[in-house]
Write a protein that holds these residues in place. Structure first.
Motif, PDB file in Angstrom:
ATOM      1  N   ALA A  41       0.825  -1.206   0.000  1.00 45.18           N
ATOM      2  CA  ALA A  41       0.000   0.000   0.000  1.00 45.18           C
ATOM      3  C   ALA A  41       0.861   1.259   0.000  1.00 45.18           C
ATOM      4  CB  ALA A  41      -0.929  -0.004   1.208  1.00 45.18           C
ATOM      5  N   THR A  42       1.952   1.244   0.757  1.00 48.79           N
ATOM      6  CA  THR A  42       2.852   2.393   0.793  1.00 48.79           C
ATOM      7  C   THR A  42       3.468   2.642  -0.580  1.00 48.79           C
ATOM      8  OG1 THR A  42       3.367   2.066   3.129  1.00 48.79           O
ATOM      9  CG2 THR A  42       4.956   3.326   1.830  1.00 48.79           C
ATOM     10  N   LEU A  43       3.898   1.578  -1.228  1.00 50.17           N
ATOM     11  CA  LEU A  43       4.487   1.714  -2.557  1.00 50.17           C
ATOM     12  C   LEU A  43       3.470   2.229  -3.564  1.00 50.17           C
ATOM     13  CD1 LEU A  43       6.667  -1.506  -2.771  1.00 50.17           C
ATOM     14  CD2 LEU A  43       7.511   0.841  -2.991  1.00 50.17           C
ATOM     15  N   ILE A  44       2.260   1.697  -3.522  1.00 51.40           N
ATOM     16  CA  ILE A  44       1.232   2.152  -4.464  1.00 51.40           C
ATOM     17  C   ILE A  44       0.969   3.642  -4.271  1.00 51.40           C
ATOM     18  CG2 ILE A  44      -1.221   1.981  -5.044  1.00 51.40           C
ATOM     19  CD1 ILE A  44      -1.008  -1.035  -4.461  1.00 51.40           C
ATOM     20  N   THR A  97       2.727  -3.367 -11.421  1.00 48.84           N
ATOM     21  CA  THR A  97       3.308  -4.628 -10.944  1.00 48.84           C
ATOM     22  C   THR A  97       2.864  -4.945  -9.518  1.00 48.84           C
ATOM     23  OG1 THR A  97       5.328  -3.594 -10.052  1.00 48.84           O
ATOM     24  CG2 THR A  97       5.344  -4.252 -12.383  1.00 48.84           C
ATOM     25  N   LEU A  98       2.274  -3.961  -8.846  1.00 50.10           N
ATOM     26  CA  LEU A  98       1.777  -4.168  -7.481  1.00 50.10           C
ATOM     27  C   LEU A  98       0.304  -4.552  -7.462  1.00 50.10           C
ATOM     28  CD1 LEU A  98       3.619  -1.099  -6.003  1.00 50.10           C
ATOM     29  CD2 LEU A  98       4.021  -3.466  -5.287  1.00 50.10           C
ATOM     30  N   GLY A  99      -0.295  -4.730  -8.646  1.00 51.99           N
ATOM     31  CA  GLY A  99      -1.674  -5.217  -8.715  1.00 51.99           C
ATOM     32  C   GLY A  99      -2.724  -4.149  -8.882  1.00 51.99           C
ATOM     33  N   VAL A 100      -2.333  -2.919  -9.210  1.00 52.29           N
ATOM     34  CA  VAL A 100      -3.317  -1.859  -9.445  1.00 52.29           C
ATOM     35  C   VAL A 100      -3.405  -1.573 -10.940  1.00 52.29           C
ATOM     36  CG1 VAL A 100      -3.050  -0.796  -7.191  1.00 52.29           C
ATOM     37  CG2 VAL A 100      -1.586  -0.056  -9.076  1.00 52.29           C
ATOM     38  N   ALA A 218       9.202   7.213   8.745  1.00 48.94           N
ATOM     39  CA  ALA A 218       9.950   6.224   9.529  1.00 48.94           C
ATOM     40  C   ALA A 218       9.758   4.814   8.980  1.00 48.94           C
ATOM     41  CB  ALA A 218       9.516   6.290  10.991  1.00 48.94           C
ATOM     42  N   ARG A 219       8.514   4.471   8.668  1.00 42.81           N
ATOM     43  CA  ARG A 219       8.266   3.120   8.139  1.00 42.81           C
ATOM     44  C   ARG A 219       8.878   2.965   6.755  1.00 42.81           C
ATOM     45  NH1 ARG A 219       2.468   0.112   8.307  1.00 42.81           N
ATOM     46  NH2 ARG A 219       3.201  -0.314  10.414  1.00 42.81           N
ATOM     47  N   SER A 220       8.752   3.977   5.903  1.00 43.50           N
ATOM     48  CA  SER A 220       9.331   3.898   4.554  1.00 43.50           C
ATOM     49  C   SER A 220      10.845   3.739   4.618  1.00 43.50           C
ATOM     50  CB  SER A 220       8.972   5.154   3.750  1.00 43.50           C
ATOM     51  OG  SER A 220       7.591   5.183   3.453  1.00 43.50           O
ATOM     52  N   MET A 221      11.476   4.396   5.568  1.00 51.91           N
ATOM     53  CA  MET A 221      12.926   4.256   5.708  1.00 51.91           C
ATOM     54  C   MET A 221      13.293   2.892   6.257  1.00 51.91           C
ATOM     55  SD  MET A 221      13.876   8.106   7.031  1.00 51.91           S
ATOM     56  CE  MET A 221      15.606   7.727   7.292  1.00 51.91           C
ATOM     57  N   ALA A 222      12.502   2.361   7.164  1.00 54.26           N
ATOM     58  CA  ALA A 222      12.777   1.030   7.701  1.00 54.26           C
ATOM     59  C   ALA A 222      12.679  -0.030   6.607  1.00 54.26           C
ATOM     60  CB  ALA A 222      11.805   0.717   8.833  1.00 54.26           C
ATOM     61  N   TRP A 223      11.778   0.172   5.662  1.00 53.64           N
ATOM     62  CA  TRP A 223      11.606  -0.766   4.552  1.00 53.64           C
ATOM     63  C   TRP A 223      12.537  -0.482   3.381  1.00 53.64           C
ATOM     64  CZ3 TRP A 223       5.602  -0.273   4.872  1.00 53.64           C
ATOM     65  CH2 TRP A 223       5.099  -1.254   5.741  1.00 53.64           C
TER      66      TRP A 223
END
Length: 346
Positions: A41-44, A97-100, A218-223
């Motif tokens: 979801a973050t990537l989309i 490629t993420l399904g959207v 923070a989450r985007s950087m962790a990933w």
């Protein structure tokens, strides 16, 4: 995709543990790999916003295509608009490629359910704005996007390699235009300074809110989707832009701008975050105009999409008919070939 070495090292782990280990090992996640729903979801959200920004971003400079002062400048501007359209297509393809679906993303954009970069909601009042967009806006984009070439999601990272190369070219084009204007008349120099005054602060806001008010960073950087915080990228941009402004001969509109010898960087003032919030909410100078033009272009292009679908269906039908005919001809030839072989055998 997970490499053989990483896969061998993680034979008994859960999909979640495997995902985290691959990301921590600086490997790439590919479309068929397992990924958390929140990661997808973050990537989309991020890739769609990026794609929308490239497409909407053609409008401010496109406003000058018919009014460029020379054929050379018009050709440069046309080439840049073409590049931006290509960037949007790369990114929509990465999002798919993420399904959207690309059509779904476009519908969300023109209905206001997805955003694009706030910077493109400001008007281009003079031709100097075209140069400043190349220098500052594309310069900020480069600071923001070069780290994305090492994004943990493979399709996004690979798309960014070409995009960043072309954005670097756009920045040089913009700076060259400004240098030409600064060697011109006093009126042209004032025009450049006016454009810098109007675009400097919106360019700083391109990096998003301050780290304290950025819930997704923070989450985007962790990933490993993002590599640096908003404030880190903003500082890099300022440190890069100040010496360029000095060489150009313009003054950046920030009375708090001064060199900090202790930390080896430039101190600068706080952007007006209330303005950023207004623009994000759709209350910027050109928000309504940008979306309305994108909606009109999408609706006007419906016949092209319909024709493309019809042509693809017709082409597929012709290929299927040709294949059937070839099979029938092959079956018809089999008895003749068999009889010939028997005759030759005698």
């Amino acid at each position: 995709m997970v490499t053989a070495e990483v896969a061998e090292a993680l034979p008994a782990q859960t999909p979640e543990d495997r995902f985290e280990a691959v990301v921590a090992a600086e490997q790439r996640i590919e479309p068929r790999d397992w990924m958390p729903d929140a990661y997808r979801a973050t990537l989309i959200r991020q890739i769609a916003q990026h794609a929308h920004s490239e497409i909407i971003g053609m409008q401010p400079e496109g406003n000058w295509l018919t009014r460029a002062p020379s054929l050379r400048r018009k050709a440069i501007l046309l080439a840049k608009a073409q590049d931006e359209a290509g960037h949007g297509l790369y990114l929509y393809a990465a999002a798919e490629t993420l399904g959207v679906d690309r059509a779904e993303l476009t519908e969300k954009l023109i209905s206001g359910r997805q955003k694009y970069s706030s910077i493109f909601n400001y008007p281009t009042l003079t031709f100097a704005d075209v140069g400043v967009i190349g220098w500052l806006v594309d310069g900020a984009a480069i600071c923001n996007q070069v780290p994305l070439c090492r994004c943990s999601y493979g399709p996004y990272a690979r798309a960014m390699v070409r995009i960043c190369k072309e954005e670097s070219f756009h920045q040089r084009q913009g700076y060259e235009l400004l240098m030409t204007l600064m060697r011109g008349t006093e009126a042209q120099r004032r025009m450049v300074q006016d454009a810098v005054d109007r675009w400097w602060w919106p360019s700083l806001m391109m990096f998003g809110p301050s780290d304290a008010d950025s819930p997704n960073s923070a989450r985007s950087m962790a990933w490993r989707i993002k590599r640096h915080s908003n404030d880190e990228l903003r500082q890099r941009f300022v440190d890069m832009s100040v010496p360029q402004a000095q060489h150009l001969g313009v003054t950046l509109p920030d009375p708090e701008l001064r060199w900090n010898e202790e930390r080896g960087g430039w101190d600068f003032g706080e952007p007006d975050w209330s303005e950023l919030n207004r623009v994000i909410r759709g209350q910027g100078p050109c928000n309504a105009q940008r979306i309305e033009r994108r909606r009109a272009a999408h609706e006007d292009g419906a016949w092209v999409r319909e024709a493309a679908v019809a042509y693809a269906a017709k082409h597929a039908a012709e290929q299927a008919a040709s294949h059937v005919a070839e099979q029938a001809a092959s079956r018809a030839a089999e008895p003749v070939q068999h009889a010939t072989e028997q005759e030759n055998g005698k």
